[in-house]
Design a protein around this motif. Structure first.
Motif, mmCIF file in Angstrom:
data_model
loop_
_atom_site.group_PDB
_atom_site.id
_atom_site.type_symbol
_atom_site.label_atom_id
_atom_site.label_comp_id
_atom_site.label_asym_id
_atom_site.label_seq_id
_atom_site.Cartn_x
_atom_site.Cartn_y
_atom_site.Cartn_z
ATOM 1 N N SER A 400 0.858 -1.189 0.000
ATOM 2 C CA SER A 400 0.000 0.000 0.000
ATOM 3 C C SER A 400 0.892 1.236 0.000
ATOM 4 O O SER A 400 2.095 1.148 0.279
ATOM 5 C CB SER A 400 -0.902 0.003 1.230
ATOM 6 N N PRO A 401 0.325 2.404 -0.299
ATOM 7 C CA PRO A 401 1.149 3.611 -0.262
ATOM 8 C C PRO A 401 1.818 3.831 1.091
ATOM 9 O O PRO A 401 2.949 4.324 1.146
ATOM 10 C CB PRO A 401 0.148 4.728 -0.582
ATOM 11 N N GLY A 402 1.143 3.463 2.155
ATOM 12 C CA GLY A 402 1.737 3.617 3.478
ATOM 13 C C GLY A 402 2.757 2.549 3.816
ATOM 14 O O GLY A 402 3.601 2.743 4.699
ATOM 15 N N ASN A 403 2.696 1.412 3.135
ATOM 16 C CA ASN A 403 3.617 0.304 3.395
ATOM 17 C C ASN A 403 3.852 -0.460 2.088
ATOM 18 O O ASN A 403 3.327 -1.549 1.877
ATOM 19 C CB ASN A 403 3.050 -0.628 4.462
ATOM 20 N N PRO A 404 4.653 0.115 1.177
ATOM 21 C CA PRO A 404 4.843 -0.517 -0.127
ATOM 22 C C PRO A 404 5.737 -1.751 -0.109
ATOM 23 O O PRO A 404 5.771 -2.498 -1.080
ATOM 24 C CB PRO A 404 5.479 0.597 -0.955
ATOM 25 N N ASN A 405 6.447 -1.971 1.008
ATOM 26 C CA ASN A 405 7.346 -3.116 1.090
ATOM 27 C C ASN A 405 7.149 -3.848 2.418
ATOM 28 O O ASN A 405 8.005 -3.811 3.308
ATOM 29 C CB ASN A 405 8.800 -2.647 0.955
ATOM 30 N N PRO A 406 6.007 -4.536 2.571
ATOM 31 C CA PRO A 406 5.765 -5.276 3.813
ATOM 32 C C PRO A 406 6.788 -6.406 3.985
ATOM 33 O O PRO A 406 7.379 -6.868 2.996
ATOM 34 C CB PRO A 406 4.357 -5.854 3.612
ATOM 35 N N PRO A 407 6.993 -6.857 5.213
ATOM 36 C CA PRO A 407 7.893 -7.988 5.431
ATOM 37 C C PRO A 407 7.434 -9.205 4.622
ATOM 38 O O PRO A 407 6.249 -9.413 4.380
ATOM 39 C CB PRO A 407 7.788 -8.251 6.934
ATOM 40 N N GLN A 408 8.400 -9.997 4.212
ATOM 41 C CA GLN A 408 8.114 -11.191 3.429
ATOM 42 C C GLN A 408 7.582 -12.308 4.329
ATOM 43 O O GLN A 408 8.018 -12.473 5.471
ATOM 44 C CB GLN A 408 9.401 -11.652 2.728
ATOM 45 N N GLN A 409 6.618 -13.068 3.810
ATOM 46 C CA GLN A 409 6.126 -14.239 4.542
ATOM 47 C C GLN A 409 7.216 -15.304 4.616
ATOM 48 O O GLN A 409 7.940 -15.516 3.645
ATOM 49 C CB GLN A 409 4.905 -14.829 3.834
ATOM 50 N N VAL A 410 7.310 -15.967 5.767
ATOM 51 C CA VAL A 410 8.278 -17.057 5.936
ATOM 52 C C VAL A 410 7.542 -18.378 5.783
ATOM 53 O O VAL A 410 6.692 -18.732 6.605
ATOM 54 C CB VAL A 410 8.968 -16.987 7.315
ATOM 55 N N VAL A 411 7.828 -19.088 4.715
ATOM 56 C CA VAL A 411 7.195 -20.374 4.451
ATOM 57 C C VAL A 411 7.976 -21.462 5.167
ATOM 58 O O VAL A 411 9.208 -21.512 5.103
ATOM 59 C CB VAL A 411 7.149 -20.659 2.942
ATOM 60 N N SER A 412 7.261 -22.321 5.891
ATOM 61 C CA SER A 412 7.908 -23.380 6.665
ATOM 62 C C SER A 412 8.805 -24.234 5.770
ATOM 63 O O SER A 412 8.389 -24.701 4.711
ATOM 64 C CB SER A 412 6.849 -24.259 7.323
ATOM 65 N N GLY A 413 10.039 -24.402 6.196
ATOM 66 C CA GLY A 413 10.991 -25.230 5.471
ATOM 67 C C GLY A 413 11.689 -24.519 4.329
ATOM 68 O O GLY A 413 12.489 -25.137 3.627
ATOM 69 N N GLN A 414 11.381 -23.231 4.119
ATOM 70 C CA GLN A 414 12.012 -22.480 3.034
ATOM 71 C C GLN A 414 12.683 -21.228 3.573
ATOM 72 O O GLN A 414 12.342 -20.745 4.660
ATOM 73 C CB GLN A 414 10.975 -22.086 1.977
#
Length: 508
Positions: A400-414
């Protein structure tokens, strides 16, 4: 004198920009512009006066006729069909497939298609995150950030901007320059090239202010805004038999022609050819095809795209390519030539017009924007409003304009997928292995363009069989649900048809 009266009349009553990017009359005049530029001080490649004459003092007969092809709004698979039906079977005189500019807004955009399109050699440009007029710095800068982090587009490669609804001010242009963008393409050329007071200027810098849109945009013209080195690429209108009273800008095939009450493809084709001819036989200012591709997609849910209109546009391009020295280009390519103009006999020296293919082993499994390499490696980000795919890992929330780069999701085992570094090309970056396959220009790209001879060989474009694109992707896996396209408030309308679309991919 007649032109002056016409301009004054329309200035009072009919210059209003339509919401979809249409115009109904002149948007400037010589007196309103108050433009003056010192050509002895303003020199290429970083300064150019607003002028109807070709850059570099070239004779018009030595200048290529550029057709600038651009598309606006969201990037989705529907546009693969929409763009392919016009360009996938075409070649420029050097045997390269045409490239286009996509002004990308991010709501409903499928980021992996942006990556693929960029790696194929086309231009990605900024159109705000949520398609708002008079955009804030967060809207513009957020687009840059999200395209970089989720589509792997180098920030240095995102050079251009077009404002939604073509609604901007002088402060908008200053903001773009402060964000290190190179050009804007929102200003309109609204007076035919056959008129003495035409505003069909070749691209120019704002060292001496803006010379377009002086009647309807606040804070511009008469020397403002002064932004040294920042370029304006005007949008060149078509004109029907009404001349100055009959301009057509974005999606001109959706307009009625000659004051009629219904769209007529034959009339549209006639005025498109006439306008092209006026440019071609004059100072060869560019001709523009500015599209919302969704209008012409036959595979968009509920599409009402006209086969007759699609055939008409192809007929126009077929005819245009039969003329000598006609090139279908992106804004990026146009501006590269304008900054360093050479005659048609020397176009082999213009790197931007070539087709350099990234040399990546097709057997490698790498999520890099090349279909055969990235198959099976895309992350699906199942956000309810508009799910998308990306090579760069799903964010925890929708950008979003207020948060254009949110933290990345951590997929289990990756592991987290690595963002593109500044010292590696998108096609050679492995976001899963976090490594660059090639850091040297010597091993990166192979030019497959053909020579253009001064004896007239290869001076016209051509058509051939269309090459199937993205064989590993299906519409069912990459498009948003039909219900999402119909959510209230998700789109603006023109004649009851949605106007935000998607860009396809053109592989060279």
């Amino acid at each position: 004198m007649l032109l002056g009266r016409l301009v004054t009349s329309f200035a009072l009553s009919r210059f209003v920009l339509a919401q979809d990017g249409g115009i109904t009359g002149p948007t400037t005049s010589v007196s309103a512009a108050g433009y003056s530029c010192d050509s002895s001080q303003c020199k290429l490649p970083d300064c150019n006066c607003a002028s109807t004459s070709p850059p570099g003092g070239l004779n018009p007969s030595d200048v290529p006729q550029f057709i600038v092809f651009s598309a606006d709004d969201a990037v989705q698979s529907y546009t693969i069909d929409s763009v392919n039906q016009f360009l996938a079977h075409r070649k420029n005189p050097n045997n390269c497939q045409p490239k286009i500019t996509y002004f990308t807004s991010l709501n409903y955009t499928n980021y992996t298609l942006v990556t693929d399109w960029f790696v194929a050699g086309n231009e990605i440009a900024d159109h705000t995150m949520t398609h708002v007029s008079l955009p804030s710095s967060e809207e513009i800068n957020g687009t840059l950030i999200a395209l970089n982090t989720l589509a792997g587009i180098p920030l240095a490669s995102i050079q251009g901007f077009r404002t939604p609804f073509l609604n901007y001010t002088g402060d908008t242009l200053r903001l773009l320059a402060s964000l290190k963008l190179l050009y804007d393409s929102s200003a309109t050329s609204s007076i035919p090239v056959t008129e003495t007071g035409t505003d069909a200027y070749w691209p120019y810098t704002l060292d001496y202010g803006l010379a377009n849109n002086c009647l309807n945009i606040p804070g511009v013209c008469k020397g403002e805004p002064k932004i040294p080195g920042f370029w304006e690429i005007p949008m060149y209108a078509f004109f029907d038999n009404l001349g100055i009273a009959g301009p057509h800008l974005m999606d001109p095939w959706m307009d009625t022609a000659n004051g009629a009450s219904a769209v007529n493809d034959s009339a549209t084709l006639e005025y498109m050819k006439n306008t092209f001819t006026a440019h071609y036989n004059g100072n060869r200012q560019p001709v523009g095809l500015y599209t919302h591709p969704i209008h012409l997609s036959t595979t968009y849910p509920g599409s009402t795209a006209s086969t007759s209109t699609i055939d008409m546009i192809n007929e126009f391009l077929d005819w245009a390519q039969e003329q000598s020295n006609v090139w279908i280009v992106s804004n990026e390519q146009l501006l590269a030539w304008v900054r360093n103009p050479v005659p048609v006999t020397q176009l082999d020296s213009v790197a931007a017009l070539k087709c350099a293919v990234p040399e990546v082993d097709s057997s490698l499994k790498i999520c890099n924007g090349i279909p055969q390499n990235e198959a099976g490696l895309l992350d699906r980000c199942p956000f309810p409003d508009f799910p998308f795919y990306t090579c760069y890992g799903c964010p925890q929330e929708t950008p979003s304009p207020g948060n254009p780069n949110p933290p990345q999701q951590v997929v289990s085992g990756q592991q987290l997928r690595a963002r593109l570094p500044t010292n590696c090309s998108t096609a050679f970056w492995d976001p899963i292995g976090a490594k660059c396959l090639c850091n040297s220009s010597a091993c990166a790209f192979h030019d497959i363009s053909q020579p253009i001879g001064p004896n007239g060989v290869n001076l016209t474009g051509s058509t051939a069989s269309a090459v199937p694109l993205l064989p590993h992707l299906t519409r069912s896996s990459l498009t948003v649900p039909q219900s999402a396209w119909r959510r209230p408030g998700c789109l603006h309308c023109r004649r009851c048809r949605c106007t935000f679309g998607a860009l396809g991919i053109i592989y060279r």
